[in-house]
Design a protein around this motif. Structure first.
Motif, PDB file in Angstrom:
ATOM      1  N   UNK A   5       0.837  -1.187   0.000  1.00 32.02           N
ATOM      2  CA  UNK A   5       0.000   0.000   0.000  1.00 32.02           C
ATOM      3  C   UNK A   5       0.879   1.246   0.000  1.00 32.02           C
ATOM      4  N   UNK A   6       0.290   2.347  -0.412  1.00 34.66           N
ATOM      5  CA  UNK A   6       1.020   3.618  -0.401  1.00 34.66           C
ATOM      6  C   UNK A   6       1.464   3.965   1.012  1.00 34.66           C
ATOM      7  N   UNK A   7       0.611   3.693   1.999  1.00 34.51           N
ATOM      8  CA  UNK A   7       0.964   4.003   3.386  1.00 34.51           C
ATOM      9  C   UNK A   7       2.130   3.148   3.874  1.00 34.51           C
ATOM     10  N   UNK A   8       2.164   1.864   3.492  1.00 35.67           N
ATOM     11  CA  UNK A   8       3.305   1.013   3.843  1.00 35.67           C
ATOM     12  C   UNK A   8       4.589   1.573   3.245  1.00 35.67           C
ATOM     13  N   UNK A   9       4.508   2.024   2.005  1.00 35.26           N
ATOM     14  CA  UNK A   9       5.677   2.606   1.339  1.00 35.26           C
ATOM     15  C   UNK A   9       6.168   3.829   2.113  1.00 35.26           C
ATOM     16  N   UNK A  10       5.264   4.731   2.443  1.00 34.62           N
ATOM     17  CA  UNK A  10       5.629   5.963   3.157  1.00 34.62           C
ATOM     18  C   UNK A  10       6.197   5.647   4.534  1.00 34.62           C
ATOM     19  N   UNK A  11       5.543   4.756   5.243  1.00 37.27           N
ATOM     20  CA  UNK A  11       5.951   4.449   6.616  1.00 37.27           C
ATOM     21  C   UNK A  11       7.288   3.734   6.702  1.00 37.27           C
TER      22      UNK A  11
END
Length: 68
Positions: A5-11
Motif C-alpha cells: 500500500x502507499x501508506x506502507x511505502x511511506x511508513x
C-alpha cells in the motif's frame, strides 16, 4: 512483483531493510496510478551507471570557467 500500500511505502521507506522486507522492485498504488520503486543499485544494473553530478547540474560551472 510485490505490491504494497502507499501508506506502507511511506511508513517504511527510510528503513535500512526496506527492499529485503518488501522486495526489489516493489510497486504501490498512489492516486490511481501504479508506481514502481527500486534500489539505486538495481537501477544501475538495469540501465547502466549514471554520472550524478552531470544529472544534478554540478560540474558544469567548472567546465564553463575553464573555457573562458
Amino acid at each position: 512483483m510485490v505490491e504494497i500500500t502507499e501508506q506502507e511505502f511511506i511508513d517504511n521507506l527510510d528503513s535500512d531493510d526496506f527492499f529485503r522486507r518488501y522486495g526489489n522492485p516493489v510497486k504501490f498504488n498512489a492516486d490511481g496510478r501504479y508506481l514502481v520503486a527500486m534500489s539505486f543499485e538495481l537501477y544501475e544494473r538495469l540501465f547502466g551507471k549514471l554520472d550524478l553530478p552531470d544529472i544534478l547540474g554540478e560540474g558544469k560551472e567548472e567546465q564553463n570557467v575553464s573555457s573562458n
